[in-house]
Design a protein around this motif. Structure first.
Motif, PDB file in Angstrom:
ATOM      1  N   VAL A 173       0.746  -1.136   0.043  1.00  0.00           N
ATOM      2  CA  VAL A 173      -0.329   0.125   0.032  1.00  0.00           C
ATOM      3  C   VAL A 173       0.942   1.291   0.055  1.00  0.00           C
ATOM      4  O   VAL A 173       0.470   2.025  -0.792  1.00  0.00           O
ATOM      5  CB  VAL A 173      -1.091  -0.046   1.260  1.00  0.00           C
ATOM      6  N   GLY A 174       1.764   1.288   0.857  1.00  0.00           N
ATOM      7  CA  GLY A 174       2.560   2.477   1.045  1.00  0.00           C
ATOM      8  C   GLY A 174       3.612   2.886  -0.428  1.00  0.00           C
ATOM      9  O   GLY A 174       3.302   3.968  -0.876  1.00  0.00           O
ATOM     10  N   PRO A 175       4.304   1.853  -1.234  1.00  0.00           N
ATOM     11  CA  PRO A 175       4.842   2.102  -2.317  1.00  0.00           C
ATOM     12  C   PRO A 175       3.909   2.508  -3.395  1.00  0.00           C
ATOM     13  O   PRO A 175       3.815   3.473  -4.459  1.00  0.00           O
ATOM     14  CB  PRO A 175       5.503   0.861  -2.647  1.00  0.00           C
ATOM     15  N   PHE A 176       2.647   1.859  -3.543  1.00  0.00           N
ATOM     16  CA  PHE A 176       1.553   2.274  -4.252  1.00  0.00           C
ATOM     17  C   PHE A 176       0.972   3.762  -4.217  1.00  0.00           C
ATOM     18  O   PHE A 176       0.664   4.363  -4.943  1.00  0.00           O
ATOM     19  CB  PHE A 176       0.530   1.086  -4.417  1.00  0.00           C
ATOM     20  N   ARG A 177       0.815   4.051  -2.885  1.00  0.00           N
ATOM     21  CA  ARG A 177       0.514   5.512  -2.520  1.00  0.00           C
ATOM     22  C   ARG A 177       1.356   6.481  -2.897  1.00  0.00           C
ATOM     23  O   ARG A 177       1.174   7.672  -3.453  1.00  0.00           O
ATOM     24  CB  ARG A 177      -0.006   5.403  -0.981  1.00  0.00           C
ATOM     25  N   ALA A 178       2.816   6.006  -2.714  1.00  0.00           N
ATOM     26  CA  ALA A 178       3.799   7.045  -3.173  1.00  0.00           C
ATOM     27  C   ALA A 178       3.838   7.227  -4.408  1.00  0.00           C
ATOM     28  O   ALA A 178       4.351   8.461  -4.950  1.00  0.00           O
ATOM     29  CB  ALA A 178       5.058   6.525  -2.480  1.00  0.00           C
ATOM     30  N   ASN A 179       3.503   6.343  -5.316  1.00  0.00           N
ATOM     31  CA  ASN A 179       3.585   6.327  -6.688  1.00  0.00           C
ATOM     32  C   ASN A 179       2.205   6.655  -7.345  1.00  0.00           C
ATOM     33  O   ASN A 179       2.368   6.586  -8.589  1.00  0.00           O
ATOM     34  CB  ASN A 179       4.268   5.178  -7.305  1.00  0.00           C
TER      35      ASN A 179
END
Length: 479
Positions: free
Chosen positions: A358-364
């Motif tokens: 979720v974190g990497p997807f939110r950041a990108n």
């Protein structure tokens, strides 16, 4: 495993019947109404409730392809509705205005059968909306009826406890006297049949006030009907069994009594699979979904409970896999993955056990369109270092893409001869629908018997099945 998905409490009187199509659930009640819910999230459709009956509604049924909805009432009428709009399509009146207690579609949806409180059964042709015949079939109220899966016979059950097998001309083929001592409550035919030397054979379930659920083998040969000895009797209930229904694969029969669901698998007859105790009144109705491992139960407590039975790969749910059930849950948003927002994508990750992404997807800022374009290489660019985690992500995305391609065509949309999607379906004399070109070629080839029953075709006349054609067109558009 059994889990309660939702409880529907919109009706103001006892529930008398439930019916599933691939995308809808219909319920009817003593409050004179029929209510229609979407199976995407079990929200009530905007046009619901359907009103028009003058008295309580006893029965509601979807046609096999889901293109029609039928209801019948104490007011002596059977009504056809559009499941998509709720608009009334036709009103079929019993000639003596006798109270109608039960109704059924023929397998090809070309005919409607209804049983009445005066002991008569009425058969209508839906193409012309005309009464084909109305005759006495019992000296008691007819409270159960169903067509044979070949469509060439029908069964009636009455409050005196007798089951009778009839041909479409209302000639009595067989009578099973005192099938249920205190009266028949319901009967249901398995969806499949077999043909052997011009003998059509199918399984029939019946239940009654004697607290028993019975499974019979019924056969018809050379114009004569007979019933072989009773296959099995289930006696584990201490209260009347008021409703029964086969699963769409014919392998499981569900019977309902007070606060309980019997679900014996036909491969292991007599096994009690589930008992559900959430209803506070007698359970009066059961329906099984053709598209998911769901069962709906209606009760005198005015509620309809929708349950998920099994995990999708057991007997009760083998017609729907886990991916299919996930597809139903995702449909609650009404959006395709290509229309998902970033929040939808993050919710999907959590649902699939990929919460750490979720974190990497939110950041990108990954939304739906970006999600379905991801592959192993572009996933690495998101900073996902674990090769195994990237592989899991890519597999889940491929599953998601496959789900977007939609399910295979429903079996009733396929020509029985070629097993291909029909473009111009027609009804032959055996009551089955075929692709026009295929059945015409069959008849020209001097095949004078039915491709489905192997019985002689009485005429080569073919009738366009417009309702089935419209249903196929709608299905193709949805894909």
């Amino acid at each position: 495993m059994v889990s309660l998905l939702c409880s529907l409490r919109q009706h103001a009187d006892e529930i008398r019947c439930c019916s599933f199509s691939a995308s809808l659930l219909a319920t009817c009640s003593g409050d004179k109404s029929v209510r229609v819910y979407s199976t995407a999230d079990f929200s009530e459709r905007p046009f619901s409730p359907l009103t028009g009956h003058g008295y309580g509604v006893h029965c509601c049924r979807f046609s096999r392809c889901g293109a029609r909805l039928l209801s019948c009432s104490t007011d002596g009428s059977a009504r056809l509705w559009s499941p998509e709009t709720g608009e009334p399509a036709a009103e079929l009146r019993h000639p003596e205005r006798a109270a109608l207690r039960v109704c059924a579609f023929s397998p090809d949806s070309a005919s409607v059968l209804a049983g009445a409180s005066d002991g008569t059964a009425a058969l209508w042709d839906l193409g012309s909306r005309t009464l084909r015949r109305c005759s006495a079939v019992s000296d008691a109220s007819v409270v159960a009826c169903c067509f044979s899966p070949c469509g060439q016979m029908f069964v009636t059950g009455c409050t005196h406890g007798n089951l009778k097998l009839w041909d479409l001309d209302f000639s009595l083929l067989h009578e099973e006297k005192d099938a249920h001592d205190l009266g028949v409550a319901c009967c249901s035919a398995a969806p499949h049949f077999k043909v052997d030397d011009c003998c059509v054979e199918f399984r029939l379930a019946s239940c009654g006030q004697d607290s028993q659920l019975k499974i019979w083998i019924v056969s018809q040969q050379d114009g004569a009907g007979r019933s072989t000895p009773l296959l099995h009797t289930l006696t584990s209930q201490s209260a009347p069994v008021l409703s029964c229904d086969f699963s769409y694969d014919g392998e499981v029969i569900h019977g309902l009594s007070h606060a309980a669901v019997l679900a014996p698998c036909l491969q292991n007859l007599g096994t009690l699979l589930h008992i559900l105790k959430q209803h506070t009144g007698y359970v009066t109705a059961v329906a099984l979904s053709p598209s998911a491992p769901w069962i709906a139960t209606g009760s005198m407590d005015r509620s309809v409970n929708v349950w998920r039975i099994g995990d999708g790969d057991g007997p009760a749910g083998k017609h729907s896999d886990k991916a299919g059930f996930r597809r139903k849950r995702r449909a609650c948003s009404g959006l395709l993955p290509a229309d998902w927002t970033e929040e939808d994508v993050q919710s999907w990750l959590r649902e699939e056990g990929l919460a750490e992404l979720v974190g990497p997807f939110r950041a990108n800022n990954i939304d739906g369109p970006e999600l379905i374009r991801l592959n192993r290489e572009t996933a690495a660019e998101l900073g996902i270092e674990s090769v195994g985690l990237r592989g899991r992500l890519v597999r889940k995305i491929e599953e998601l893409k496959a789900e977007q391609d939609g399910p295979e065509a429903p079996d009733e949309f396929l020509c029985p001869i070629t097993r291909e999607l029909m473009k111009d379906p027609v009804i032959a004399a055996d009551g089955y629908s075929y692709e026009r070109q295929s059945i015409e070629s069959w008849i020209r080839g001097k095949n004078k018997s039915s491709p489905m029953t192997n019985l002689p075709l009485q005429t080569s006349l073919l009738t366009p099945n417009r309702s089935l054609k419209a249903a196929i067109t709608r299905w193709r558009s949805s894909q």
